[in-house]
Scaffold this motif. Structure first.
Motif, PDB file in Angstrom:
ATOM      1  N   ASP A 189       0.829  -1.215   0.000  1.00 48.92           N
ATOM      2  CA  ASP A 189       0.000   0.000   0.000  1.00 48.92           C
ATOM      3  C   ASP A 189       0.863   1.265   0.000  1.00 48.92           C
ATOM      4  OD1 ASP A 189       0.790  -0.654   2.573  1.00 48.92           O
ATOM      5  OD2 ASP A 189      -0.956   0.262   3.533  1.00 48.92           O
ATOM      6  N   LYS A 207       1.007   4.001  -3.239  1.00 50.52           N
ATOM      7  CA  LYS A 207       0.806   5.458  -3.071  1.00 50.52           C
ATOM      8  C   LYS A 207       1.968   6.226  -3.705  1.00 50.52           C
ATOM      9  CE  LYS A 207      -1.734   5.885   1.099  1.00 50.52           C
ATOM     10  NZ  LYS A 207      -1.370   5.551   2.450  1.00 50.52           N
ATOM     11  N   ARG A 208       3.195   5.760  -3.431  1.00 53.31           N
ATOM     12  CA  ARG A 208       4.378   6.449  -3.984  1.00 53.31           C
ATOM     13  C   ARG A 208       4.360   6.417  -5.508  1.00 53.31           C
ATOM     14  NH1 ARG A 208       9.140   3.695  -0.308  1.00 53.31           N
ATOM     15  NH2 ARG A 208       8.611   4.640   1.691  1.00 53.31           N
ATOM     16  N   LYS A 214       1.767   8.698  -7.080  1.00 53.03           N
ATOM     17  CA  LYS A 214       2.231  10.089  -6.948  1.00 53.03           C
ATOM     18  C   LYS A 214       3.294  10.360  -8.019  1.00 53.03           C
ATOM     19  CE  LYS A 214       2.461  13.930  -4.401  1.00 53.03           C
ATOM     20  NZ  LYS A 214       1.719  14.723  -5.351  1.00 53.03           N
TER      21      LYS A 214
END
Ligand code: C5P
Ligand code: MG
Length: 304
Positions: free
Chosen positions: A233, A237-238, A241
Motif C-alpha cells: 500500500d 501510493k508512492r 504520486k
C-alpha cells in the motif's frame, strides 16, 4: 549518467528472445498433432478391416487390399513427415538458441570490481537510496530499468518494441538483453579507470533467478544484496504520486498491479535464494527517505 551503448554483436548474433520462446512453445504442440494424426491413420490402415475368407472369389478382396495399401502408404508418409518435422524442430531449436559463448569465468573479477544488487518492490525507494550511496561511498549507479528504457528509446534498437511491451505489462524482459546492457555499461565505466577497479550498485536487478545466474556466471560475482522491504500500500501510493510527473508507461494503476504480481511471484524468489546464502541485507523501507538511509548506512557498514 552512463549512456547506453549499442548492444554488442554478441547480442545481435542471438535470435530474438521471442523467437526462441516460440520455438519452445511450438514444438510439442506440432508433435502431438502429428502423433494423433498417426494414431488416426493406424485405425484407417485397416486393422479392423475384414479378412479374406478362404474359398471366396479373390476379386472381392481387391477393394480391401487397396484400402490396406493406401492406409499403409499414408502411414509411411506420416512417419516420414514426423521424422522430418522433428529434425527441423531440432535444427531450428539449435539455431534459434545460439546463446552467447559460454564463459567459464566472469568478465570482471570480484577482486577488482564490487557489485551490490539493490532489490525491492516497485516504489520501495531503491533509486532514492542509491543516489545517497553514490554520494557517500563512491559507487556507480546502474539502474536496469533505466538502461532498458534508454535502449527502448534508442533509434534503430532491435529490441525497442519488445522492451516497451514487457515494461508496460510489468513483465521481466528476456535476461540476455538486460545482462548485456549492464555489462556494456560496466565496461564503459571501467574503461575510464586506470586500474580497472570499480564499485557498482545494480538497481532493480536481478528480478528473476535466470538473470542472477547469468550475470554472476558471465559478468561478475555479487558481493551482497541490499533489499528494501516495503508494504504494497505504501509503494502503490508512492508510484501513483510519481506517475503524476514521471511520464512512465507503467506508473498507472493497471501496470502497478501487474508489477506487484511479478515482484511477488518472480523477484521475491531471488531475494529468498540469496537470503539462504546469507547474502541479503534487509532494510525496512516504509519510513522517510532519511530514516531509511540511516538504517541502510548502519547495516552496510563493515560489508563494503
Ligand atoms: O526498476 P524499474 O521499476 O525501473 O523497472 C521497470 C521495468 O523494467 C520492470 O517492471 C520490468 O518490466 C523491466 N525490468 C526487467 N528486468 C530488470 C529490471 C527491470 O525486465 N532486471
Ligand atoms: Mg528505479
Amino acid at each position: 549518467m552512463i549512456q547506453p551503448r549499442l548492444l554488442t554483436r554478441r547480442l545481435f548474433q542471438q535470435a530474438s528472445p521471442l523467437q526462441s520462446l516460440s520455438n519452445h512453445a511450438g514444438r510439442p504442440i506440432r508433435t502431438s498433432i502429428l502423433r494423433s494424426q498417426a494414431r488416426r491413420s493406424y485405425a484407417a490402415s485397416g486393422e479392423k478391416g475384414p479378412r479374406p475368407i478362404p474359398g471366396q472369389s479373390p476379386f472381392k478382396i481387391w477393394p480391401f487390399l487397396a484400402i490396406i495399401l493406401a492406409g499403409s502408404g499414408s502411414y509411411m508418409l506420416l512417419v516420414k513427415s514426423r521424422t522430418d518435422m522433428a529434425a527441423a524442430a531440432q535444427a531450428s531449436k539449435s539455431s534459434g538458441q545460439i546463446a552467447a559463448p559460454k564463459k567459464d569465468t566472469p568478465t570482471f573479477s570480484s577482486d577488482k570490481v564490487t557489485v551490490v544488487f539493490v532489490l525491492g518492490g516497485p516504489g520501495a525507494g531503491k533509486g532514492t537510496q542509491c543516489a545517497n550511496l553514490v554520494r557517500d561511498y563512491n559507487f556507480t549507479h546502474l539502474s536496469a530499468g533505466d538502461l532498458l528504457r534508454a535502449e527502448q528509446d534508442r533509434p534503430g534498437s532491435e529490441f525497442g518494441q519488445l522492451i516497451k511491451d514487457y515494461i508496460k505489462d510489468g513483465a521481466i524482459v528476456p535476461m540476455e538483453v538486460t545482462v548485456q546492457l549492464l555489462e556494456n555499461a560496466m565496461t564503459e565505466t571501467l574503461s575510464k579507470t586506470k586500474d580497472g577497479k570499480g564499485r557498482f550498485l545494480i538497481d532493480g536487478f536481478p528480478r528473476k533467478l535466470d538473470q542472477a545466474v547469468k550475470f554472476e556466471e558471465s559478468v561478475c560475482k555479487a558481493k551482497f544484496v541490499l533489499f528494501y522491504d516495503c508494504p504494497e500500500d505504501v509503494m502503490e501510493k508512492r508510484l501513483l504520486k510519481r506517475g503524476e510527473t514521471s511520464g512512465r508507461t507503467d506508473d498507472n494503476a493497471e501496470s502497478i498491479k501487474k508489477r506487484f504480481k511479478t515482484f511477488v511471484e518472480t523477484s521475491m524468489p531471488v531475494v529468498d535464494t540469496y537470503d539462504k546464502e546469507g547474502k541479503v541485507v534487509k532494510v525496512v523501507a516504509n519510513k522517510s527517505p532519511e530514516d531509511v538511509y540511516a538504517e541502510t548506512k548502519k547495516k552496510i557498514e563493515g560489508r563494503i
